[in-house]
Design an enzyme around this catalytic site. Sequence first.
Site, PDB file in Angstrom:
ATOM      1  N   ASP A  13      48.884   5.550  45.217  1.00  0.00           N
ATOM      2  CA  ASP A  13      48.837   4.953  46.567  1.00  0.00           C
ATOM      3  C   ASP A  13      48.171   3.583  46.593  1.00  0.00           C
ATOM      4  O   ASP A  13      47.556   3.189  47.590  1.00  0.00           O
ATOM      5  CB  ASP A  13      48.123   5.899  47.552  1.00  0.00           C
ATOM      6  CG  ASP A  13      48.787   7.260  47.610  1.00  0.00           C
ATOM      7  OD1 ASP A  13      50.017   7.310  47.444  1.00  0.00           O
ATOM      8  OD2 ASP A  13      48.080   8.263  47.810  1.00  0.00           O
ATOM      9  N   LYS A  16      52.084   0.255  45.468  1.00  0.00           N
ATOM     10  CA  LYS A  16      53.179  -0.072  44.532  1.00  0.00           C
ATOM     11  C   LYS A  16      54.470  -0.379  45.290  1.00  0.00           C
ATOM     12  O   LYS A  16      55.201  -1.302  44.944  1.00  0.00           O
ATOM     13  CB  LYS A  16      53.412   1.099  43.556  1.00  0.00           C
ATOM     14  CG  LYS A  16      52.202   1.417  42.684  1.00  0.00           C
ATOM     15  CD  LYS A  16      52.419   2.643  41.834  1.00  0.00           C
ATOM     16  CE  LYS A  16      52.503   3.926  42.607  1.00  0.00           C
ATOM     17  NZ  LYS A  16      51.258   4.353  43.264  1.00  0.00           N
ATOM     18  N   GLY A  40      55.099   8.672  47.356  1.00  0.00           N
ATOM     19  CA  GLY A  40      55.429   8.192  48.692  1.00  0.00           C
ATOM     20  C   GLY A  40      55.128   6.707  48.694  1.00  0.00           C
ATOM     21  O   GLY A  40      53.966   6.322  48.654  1.00  0.00           O
ATOM     22  N   HIS A  41      56.158   5.887  48.646  1.00  0.00           N
ATOM     23  CA  HIS A  41      55.979   4.437  48.525  1.00  0.00           C
ATOM     24  C   HIS A  41      56.381   3.787  49.852  1.00  0.00           C
ATOM     25  O   HIS A  41      57.518   3.920  50.295  1.00  0.00           O
ATOM     26  CB  HIS A  41      56.815   3.891  47.362  1.00  0.00           C
ATOM     27  CG  HIS A  41      56.346   4.414  46.029  1.00  0.00           C
ATOM     28  ND1 HIS A  41      56.899   4.041  44.840  1.00  0.00           N
ATOM     29  CD2 HIS A  41      55.342   5.262  45.710  1.00  0.00           C
ATOM     30  CE1 HIS A  41      56.259   4.645  43.852  1.00  0.00           C
ATOM     31  NE2 HIS A  41      55.328   5.411  44.359  1.00  0.00           N
ATOM     32  N   GLN A 225      52.691   7.457  41.086  1.00  0.00           N
ATOM     33  CA  GLN A 225      51.326   7.946  40.862  1.00  0.00           C
ATOM     34  C   GLN A 225      50.472   6.806  40.281  1.00  0.00           C
ATOM     35  O   GLN A 225      50.738   5.668  40.565  1.00  0.00           O
ATOM     36  CB  GLN A 225      51.312   9.183  39.951  1.00  0.00           C
ATOM     37  CG  GLN A 225      51.905  10.441  40.594  1.00  0.00           C
ATOM     38  CD  GLN A 225      53.421  10.447  40.612  1.00  0.00           C
ATOM     39  OE1 GLN A 225      54.059  10.283  39.583  1.00  0.00           O
ATOM     40  NE2 GLN A 225      54.013  10.628  41.768  1.00  0.00           N
TER      41      GLN A 225
END
Length: 430
Positions: A13, A16, A40-41, A225
């Site tokens: 988080d 990225k 979750g981007h 990650q």
Amino acid sequence: MSTVAVVGAQWGDEGKGKVVDLLAEQADVVVRYQGGNNAGHTLVWGDLKFVLHLCPSGVLHAGTLCVIGAGVVIDPLVLWEEIVRLRKAGYLRREGDLKISSRAHVILPYHRILDVGREEYLGEGRIGTTGRGIGPAYEDKVGRVGIPFADFVDRKRLEARITANLKAKNVILKQLLGRDELRAADLLRQLWPAARRLRPFMADTSLIVHRAAKARRNILFEGAQGTMLDVDHGTYPFVTSSTTLAGGVCAGCGLGPRQIGRILGISKAYTTRVGSGPFPTELKDEIGKRLGEVGREFGATTGRPRRCGWLDGVALRYAARLNGFTDMAITKLDVMNGFPEVKICVAYKWKSSLLREFPDDTRILEQCRPVYRSMKGWSVAGLERIRSLKRLPQTMRDFLRRVEDHSEARVALVSVGPDRDDTILLRPLF
Ligand code: GDP
Ligand code: IMO
Ligand code: MG
């Protein structure tokens, strides 16, 4: 060679998605190479906001090819839903915009049930996984009972694989976890529509990426990650089940190490972590609360509040060692705007020793206390609109200098807000 690997330097988080979306403007290809929809981007551009779990963060740029490599584990139902959502908004219109590796493994419903069931079973000792079936899917791949995408999109092969696998899975589901047994016919009915729809996207992605690299195209490798969640070198067992390091790019894409050009490490100006496990600089006080509130630190996948703390320079130095960063991107500097004092952890106190290097035993890390360098904070009006380093106050530049010391790399990008445009680019990456 114009290839850039974007790698999280912390516990995920770091931003990225934002950075990849920004750099993708100049990229011909963007490749996800590990992880799955535990990621979750978040992409923000004006009124547009997307949280992507499986599609590479280059999807908003027409003409950028998005690739899901062999090292990714794919939940087909989630991927199809994501494609539909993107298409509704006018993206990924052509099938040629996205390629999925025939070798990527598939997450099945039993992987999710096993993931969640095992967490319940572990109780206090749980990892705090995202519950998306990531661990069990990678276990099956390594255990040679997984389902590669090429088998998934072939009905006969899929049926045979599921039928064979359910023999063992049902024993665990029923006897260990007390769940209902699953039936192959039900799973097939649930999965086959997605398999049919996703089949046209399947390709030999190693060959595609190799050819793009040979043609000297600009390629972005998008990590999921972060370094400290790496299965080999992270805070085991509180890690994910894939290689999150820059070294994972090669295995996950099917590309040789000489094809990796620059390695961009991403770090927040502070630290966050979702799930269980040691976190030496965690702040359970008002400052930690403020970081979480101002930084809106809630998981992009599960919505869980993220644990917050000061920047950990020891962990950052470790991340630099494991990844060999050539450049750094620092995000969320705006979140600490107005703090009279900011801190960076420069060493750990363990028993009577002072540790300057990250311990190679998670048990020791759990007992470490941070030793901080305190610095003057910054307070800048309209920080998110600043576009040049020169306009940043000296205290902020001092902070960035410290980050460079710990990461042994030059800061190439500074992020001062969630929007793609809230960025100070110090040096071109392509
Ligand atoms: P990722 O998993 O590394 O892509 O990061 P996430 O998207 O899970 O979490 C990063 C969060 O911070 C998202 O909500 C982003 O929109 C947001 N973000 C990224 N960069 C910045 C920044 O510089 N400032 C602020 N305030 N938010 C940012
Ligand atoms: P992005 O790509 C933050 C964490 C989980 C848990 C551990 C194992 O958005 O940075 P898993 O479901 O992978 O078996 O969970 O890893 N985790 C993440 N934390 N960002 C992520 O992805 C994460 N993906 C997994 O919270 O602690
Ligand atoms: Mg995330």
